[in-house]
Design an enzyme around this catalytic site. Structure first.
Site: not given
Length: 395
Positions: A166-168, A171
């Site tokens: 999710g973070d990637t 990003s």
């Protein structure tokens, strides 16, 4: 010269989402000044496995960056950020909405200082909406987006993807937004704010999930290793207890797969000539493939399918990755020399640009390694810098 040489970036984020976006820009030549807390620094420095007290993950996430240690709660540190912003192209932050405004570093103030500034803001739920003030991590975003509902065997507890996907994804959406804003700035001369929500970035990758619900009321459920509505595409157990992934869902590919298996009766079945027909009989097809793979090792299955030009692969561990000749040939396993002289394998840089590729120019910095140099660049004298250090505002 790299693709982003000359681009000046101020990174105020920590952990994963914001720093990964900044890392991507730094890999391609951007001058990224990372602001982190004095003494402790970015918490990622202590995440997972540590070498000499520092996470080896840090060596990937912060390569090519410069570190300035500032206590952002102090007005003098906030003034330093404003000075950095005056000459910056991009600012990246991933704090909870309102934090930057609380420090006097919100977009209204920063864009007034530098109208050309592009400000990337990554948060759990975005800068607006009823959930904006809720804390949000990538795992929660994966659940809210619908992804976690699908990552399970039917009837069993949903599992997470083994990395912070999710973070990637957030990003990478942020990087796309930055590059689009830079392109638009060439015409308008104006910067802008990019608002990326973790859950929206994952939701954007959910393919036909919503339109299928809208058109048919269909709620897609977990399907284990299969790809619902696409047949055949699954993981099949082999004689040596390993699994092989087979994607025989192209019409001509399916015929070649069935011929290789000695099942021309299925390959030539007119009812199975297209995906819609195969989906109706996916259980029968999967069972036939499973019988065939169960009589062969993973290596034997892959050899046969390679010869038949059927997409297939085994499930890699990191040890497999490190030893794989294709990874090596593509430069995806890079060996960098640490400050203590030891070698560390790190992922290579993508995407691969033909004229201006990315590069590993410097190792991840220690906390505040570049404080003096960066503050000197914005006009502070050694005496002024030392005074700030004496007060604990910078390090």
């Amino acid at each position: 010269m790299s693709a982003l040489t000359g681009l000046k970036v101020v990174e105020l984020g920590q952990l994963i989402a914001g720093p990964f976006a900044a890392k991507t820009l730094a890999d391609f030549g951007a001058d990224v000044v990372k602001i982190e807390t004095p003494k402790t620094g970015d918490p990622l420095r202590k995440w997972r496995l540590l070498k000499d007290g520092t996470s080896v993950w840090w060596q990937v996430q912060s390569r090519n960056k410069r570190s300035v240690a500032l206590d952002l709660k102090d007005k003098a540190a906030q003034d330093i950020v404003r000075q950095l912003v005056k000459d910056a192209d991009v600012l990246i932050e991933n704090f909870r909405p309102g934090a930057m405004e609380g420090w006097g570093l919100g977009p209204d103030e920063l864009l007034a200082l530098n109208p050309r500034l592009i400000m990337l803001r990554i948060s759990g739920y975005g800068q607006t909406g009823p959930y904006r003030d809720k804390p949000g991590f990538g795992v929660v975003a994966e659940a809210m987006s619908g992804l976690r509902h699908l990552t399970a065997e039917p009837g069993r507890v949903p599992v997470r993807v083994g990395v912070s996907i999710g973070d990637t994804l957030a990003s990478l959406h942020g990087v796309i937004g930055i590059l689009m804003a830079l392109q638009e700035r060439q015409t308008s001369g104006q910067g802008q704010v990019i608002d990326v929500a973790l859950y929206e970035a994952v939701f954007n990758c959910m393919e036909s999930l919503l339109p299928e619900y809208s058109a048919f009321g269909a709620v897609r459920e977990a399907a284990g290793s299969a790809l619902p509505g696409i047949a055949p595409s699954n993981a099949y157990r082999c004689q040596d207890e390993g699994y092989v992934l087979i994607a025989g869902n192209g019409d001509s590919i399916f015929k070649r797969l069935m011929h290789t298996m000695g099942r021309d009766d299925l390959g030539n079945d007119l009812a199975l000539t297209d995906n819609a027909g195969r989906v109706k009989r996916v259980a029968e097809i999967d069972a036939a493939i499973g019988v065939w793979t169960a009589q062969r090792t993973v290596a034997q299955v892959l050899e046969a399918l390679d010869q038949a030009a059927v997409p297939a692969g085994r499930i890699y561990t990191v040890a497999d990755i490190a030893a794989d000749p294709h990874y090596q040939a593509r430069g995806m396993i890079q060996h960098v020399q640490m400050d203590d002289g030891t070698s560390l394998a790190v992922p290579g840089i993508i995407p691969k640009l033909s004229r201006t590729p990315g590069s590993h120019r410097r190792n991840a910095p220690t906390i505040g390694q570049d404080t003096d140099a960066v503050l000197n660049e914005i006009g502070l004298t050694p005496t002024q810098i030392q005074a700030l250090k004496d007060k604990g505002i910078v390090a």
